[in-house]
Motif scaffolding. Structure first.
Motif, PDB file in Angstrom:
ATOM      1  N   PHE A 192       6.787   9.336 -20.171  1.00 26.45           N
ATOM      2  CA  PHE A 192       7.207  10.128 -19.014  1.00 26.45           C
ATOM      3  C   PHE A 192       8.574   9.687 -18.502  1.00 26.45           C
ATOM      4  O   PHE A 192       9.298  10.460 -17.880  1.00 26.45           O
ATOM      5  CB  PHE A 192       6.182  10.017 -17.885  1.00 26.45           C
ATOM      6  N   GLY A 193       8.913   8.425 -18.723  1.00 27.95           N
ATOM      7  CA  GLY A 193      10.199   7.927 -18.264  1.00 27.95           C
ATOM      8  C   GLY A 193      10.305   7.757 -16.761  1.00 27.95           C
ATOM      9  O   GLY A 193      11.404   7.650 -16.218  1.00 27.95           O
ATOM     10  N   ARG A 194       9.163   7.703 -16.083  1.00 31.04           N
ATOM     11  CA  ARG A 194       9.129   7.569 -14.630  1.00 31.04           C
ATOM     12  C   ARG A 194       7.729   7.153 -14.216  1.00 31.04           C
ATOM     13  O   ARG A 194       6.809   7.109 -15.045  1.00 31.04           O
ATOM     14  CB  ARG A 194       9.480   8.894 -13.952  1.00 31.04           C
ATOM     15  N   ALA A 195       7.551   6.851 -12.924  1.00 30.71           N
ATOM     16  CA  ALA A 195       6.212   6.581 -12.415  1.00 30.71           C
ATOM     17  C   ALA A 195       5.358   7.844 -12.568  1.00 30.71           C
ATOM     18  O   ALA A 195       5.841   8.959 -12.369  1.00 30.71           O
ATOM     19  CB  ALA A 195       6.280   6.171 -10.943  1.00 30.71           C
ATOM     20  N   VAL A 196       4.090   7.670 -12.958  1.00 30.55           N
ATOM     21  CA  VAL A 196       3.274   8.830 -13.295  1.00 30.55           C
ATOM     22  C   VAL A 196       1.882   8.709 -12.697  1.00 30.55           C
ATOM     23  O   VAL A 196       1.311   7.612 -12.615  1.00 30.55           O
ATOM     24  CB  VAL A 196       3.197   8.985 -14.836  1.00 30.55           C
ATOM     25  N   ARG A 197       1.331   9.813 -12.248  1.00 28.07           N
ATOM     26  CA  ARG A 197      -0.020   9.849 -11.693  1.00 28.07           C
ATOM     27  C   ARG A 197      -1.052   9.976 -12.813  1.00 28.07           C
ATOM     28  O   ARG A 197      -0.759  10.502 -13.890  1.00 28.07           O
ATOM     29  CB  ARG A 197      -0.176  11.019 -10.716  1.00 28.07           C
ATOM     30  N   PHE A 198      -2.263   9.521 -12.513  1.00 29.13           N
ATOM     31  CA  PHE A 198      -3.345   9.616 -13.497  1.00 29.13           C
ATOM     32  C   PHE A 198      -3.545  11.059 -13.937  1.00 29.13           C
ATOM     33  O   PHE A 198      -3.763  11.348 -15.124  1.00 29.13           O
ATOM     34  CB  PHE A 198      -4.641   9.060 -12.896  1.00 29.13           C
ATOM     35  N   SER A 199      -3.488  11.992 -13.001  1.00 33.91           N
ATOM     36  CA  SER A 199      -3.723  13.403 -13.327  1.00 33.91           C
ATOM     37  C   SER A 199      -2.713  13.929 -14.330  1.00 33.91           C
ATOM     38  O   SER A 199      -3.039  14.789 -15.158  1.00 33.91           O
ATOM     39  CB  SER A 199      -3.681  14.250 -12.049  1.00 33.91           C
ATOM     40  N   GLU A 200      -1.475  13.405 -14.278  1.00 28.04           N
ATOM     41  CA  GLU A 200      -0.453  13.845 -15.220  1.00 28.04           C
ATOM     42  C   GLU A 200      -0.752  13.329 -16.624  1.00 28.04           C
ATOM     43  O   GLU A 200      -0.545  14.042 -17.615  1.00 28.04           O
ATOM     44  CB  GLU A 200       0.916  13.364 -14.765  1.00 28.04           C
ATOM     45  N   ILE A 231      -2.231   5.732 -25.169  1.00 28.25           N
ATOM     46  CA  ILE A 231      -2.089   5.906 -23.724  1.00 28.25           C
ATOM     47  C   ILE A 231      -0.826   5.219 -23.214  1.00 28.25           C
ATOM     48  O   ILE A 231      -0.103   5.760 -22.374  1.00 28.25           O
ATOM     49  CB  ILE A 231      -3.352   5.399 -23.001  1.00 28.25           C
ATOM     50  N   LEU A 232      -0.537   4.021 -23.728  1.00 30.10           N
ATOM     51  CA  LEU A 232       0.711   3.354 -23.348  1.00 30.10           C
ATOM     52  C   LEU A 232       1.915   4.216 -23.722  1.00 30.10           C
ATOM     53  O   LEU A 232       2.857   4.370 -22.928  1.00 30.10           O
ATOM     54  CB  LEU A 232       0.819   1.998 -24.050  1.00 30.10           C
ATOM     55  N   ASP A 233       1.896   4.784 -24.927  1.00 29.33           N
ATOM     56  CA  ASP A 233       2.984   5.659 -25.346  1.00 29.33           C
ATOM     57  C   ASP A 233       3.137   6.831 -24.389  1.00 29.33           C
ATOM     58  O   ASP A 233       4.251   7.234 -24.048  1.00 29.33           O
ATOM     59  CB  ASP A 233       2.728   6.189 -26.762  1.00 29.33           C
ATOM     60  N   SER A 234       2.014   7.388 -23.960  1.00 27.88           N
ATOM     61  CA  SER A 234       2.052   8.542 -23.058  1.00 27.88           C
ATOM     62  C   SER A 234       2.666   8.180 -21.714  1.00 27.88           C
ATOM     63  O   SER A 234       3.528   8.889 -21.192  1.00 27.88           O
ATOM     64  CB  SER A 234       0.643   9.104 -22.841  1.00 27.88           C
ATOM     65  N   VAL A 235       2.210   7.050 -21.144  1.00 32.09           N
ATOM     66  CA  VAL A 235       2.716   6.646 -19.832  1.00 32.09           C
ATOM     67  C   VAL A 235       4.210   6.346 -19.912  1.00 32.09           C
ATOM     68  O   VAL A 235       5.006   6.825 -19.090  1.00 32.09           O
ATOM     69  CB  VAL A 235       1.941   5.421 -19.299  1.00 32.09           C
ATOM     70  N   VAL A 236       4.614   5.557 -20.888  1.00 27.54           N
ATOM     71  CA  VAL A 236       6.025   5.202 -21.027  1.00 27.54           C
ATOM     72  C   VAL A 236       6.865   6.435 -21.337  1.00 27.54           C
ATOM     73  O   VAL A 236       8.011   6.549 -20.890  1.00 27.54           O
ATOM     74  CB  VAL A 236       6.198   4.131 -22.122  1.00 27.54           C
ATOM     75  N   GLU A 263      -3.605  15.291 -18.123  1.00 25.32           N
ATOM     76  CA  GLU A 263      -3.229  16.634 -18.542  1.00 25.32           C
ATOM     77  C   GLU A 263      -2.754  16.687 -19.988  1.00 25.32           C
ATOM     78  O   GLU A 263      -2.980  17.676 -20.690  1.00 25.32           O
ATOM     79  CB  GLU A 263      -2.126  17.170 -17.617  1.00 25.32           C
ATOM     80  N   ILE A 264      -2.119  15.618 -20.456  1.00 22.40           N
ATOM     81  CA  ILE A 264      -1.595  15.622 -21.828  1.00 22.40           C
ATOM     82  C   ILE A 264      -2.439  14.778 -22.776  1.00 22.40           C
ATOM     83  O   ILE A 264      -2.156  14.718 -23.973  1.00 22.40           O
ATOM     84  CB  ILE A 264      -0.137  15.124 -21.870  1.00 22.40           C
ATOM     85  N   SER A 265      -3.481  14.123 -22.249  1.00 21.84           N
ATOM     86  CA  SER A 265      -4.257  13.194 -23.062  1.00 21.84           C
ATOM     87  C   SER A 265      -5.345  13.908 -23.865  1.00 21.84           C
ATOM     88  O   SER A 265      -5.969  14.843 -23.375  1.00 21.84           O
ATOM     89  CB  SER A 265      -4.907  12.136 -22.154  1.00 21.84           C
ATOM     90  N   PRO A 266      -5.603  13.451 -25.083  1.00 24.48           N
ATOM     91  CA  PRO A 266      -6.709  14.000 -25.870  1.00 24.48           C
ATOM     92  C   PRO A 266      -8.049  13.355 -25.534  1.00 24.48           C
ATOM     93  O   PRO A 266      -9.058  13.704 -26.136  1.00 24.48           O
ATOM     94  CB  PRO A 266      -6.285  13.682 -27.305  1.00 24.48           C
ATOM     95  N   TYR A 267      -8.073  12.407 -24.593  1.00 23.50           N
ATOM     96  CA  TYR A 267      -9.285  11.650 -24.304  1.00 23.50           C
ATOM     97  C   TYR A 267      -9.973  12.163 -23.041  1.00 23.50           C
ATOM     98  O   TYR A 267      -9.309  12.638 -22.111  1.00 23.50           O
ATOM     99  CB  TYR A 267      -8.957  10.161 -24.154  1.00 23.50           C
TER     100      TYR A 267
END
Length: 261
Positions: A24-32, A17-22, A35-39
């Motif tokens: 994006f390279g920008r501030a990101v919403r939970f919904s985003e 999840i940390l990898d996913s958030v970082v 959308e890409i998470s397997p969890y």
């Protein structure tokens, strides 16, 4: 959800999840992130709350977005200084780029993927898209093939299993057989080439960086465009390139940098 991953329990999920958030390279919403998470949504929400409470993420309640937390920033800075070749190699990159007049890339490898660590572009040098932290395939880049060729057999086999052999250009290796044949030639010749294999019009010459135990810990390349130089002319840079990789390796010998894998 768009992929399945195998994680080592809660810790593995948290790192994914940390990898996913970082990433994006920008501030990101939970919904985003969802959308890409397997969890599942509940799992993702619970872990992101935990990461936030631990300072690894930060949540902006006004904009409803997540960004990397200061604890993660501090940890990343310490890790960068200890495991990245960039701080140690910096003066050598400056000298090499100035001497050859072309862009220089410094890279390491993680799980069979090239990670660009630093680069130098002289005033009139060819501008490339590589930035620190960007990943690239190993099978079609000079820096990647330089590391693959000189890894020990076990690490090389593991790294090769992670290659997807995407055909980026007509010159890209698309099978293990052709790549392995070139890796043999690289070991015999000491340097690797990217002959428009990742991007058309871009060529490079690369060499591995060894630590004091002759383990590959990174690689260095000189990159240019076919509009500026014929691919065969890259051989002219071999002495300066090998001198610089040896200098970086000598400096790195006193610190246990992670081996390419």
């Amino acid at each position: 959800m768009n992929k399945q991953v195998v994680s080592d329990g809660t810790l593995g999920k948290s790192l994914d999840i940390l990898d996913s958030v970082v990433g994006f390279g920008r501030a990101v919403r939970f919904s985003e992130v969802l959308e890409i998470s397997p969890y599942p949504k509940a799992t993702l929400h619970r872990i992101m709350q935990s990461l936030t409470s631990q300072g690894m993420l930060a949540y902006d309640e006004e904009r409803h977005v997540y960004v990397p937390g200061m604890r993660l920033v501090r940890t990343a800075r310490h890790a960068w200084n200890q495991s990245s070749l960039a701080p140690l190699a910096a003066p050598f990159l400056d000298t090499l780029a100035s001497d050859v007049g072309e862009t220089v890339h410094l890279a390491q490898m993680e799980n069979g993927r090239v990670v660009f660590i630093d680069k130098r572009t002289p005033e009139n040098g060819f501008k490339t898209m590589a930035v620190a932290g960007r990943r690239a395939p190993a099978h079609c880049t000079g820096v990647g093939k330089a590391m693959l060729a000189f890894m020990d057999e076990k690490r090389r086999a593991q790294a090769l299993e992670n290659q997807l052999y995407e055909p980026f250009t007509p010159a890209t290796h698309t099978t293990p057989g052709t790549l392995l044949k070139e890796l043999d030639a690289i070991r015999a010749g000491g340097v690797a080439y990217d002959r428009e294999e990742h991007e058309q019009g871009i060529v490079s010459i690369a060499a591995p960086i060894f630590d004091g135990y002759r383990r590959v810990i990174g690689s260095l390349s000189i990159v240019t465009s076919t509009m500026r130089m014929a691919p065969d002319a890259l051989e002219h840079f071999r002495p300066a390139l090998l001198r610089t990789t040896a200098q970086i390796g000598t400096e790195a010998a006193v610190w246990p940098f992670p081996a390419a894998q």
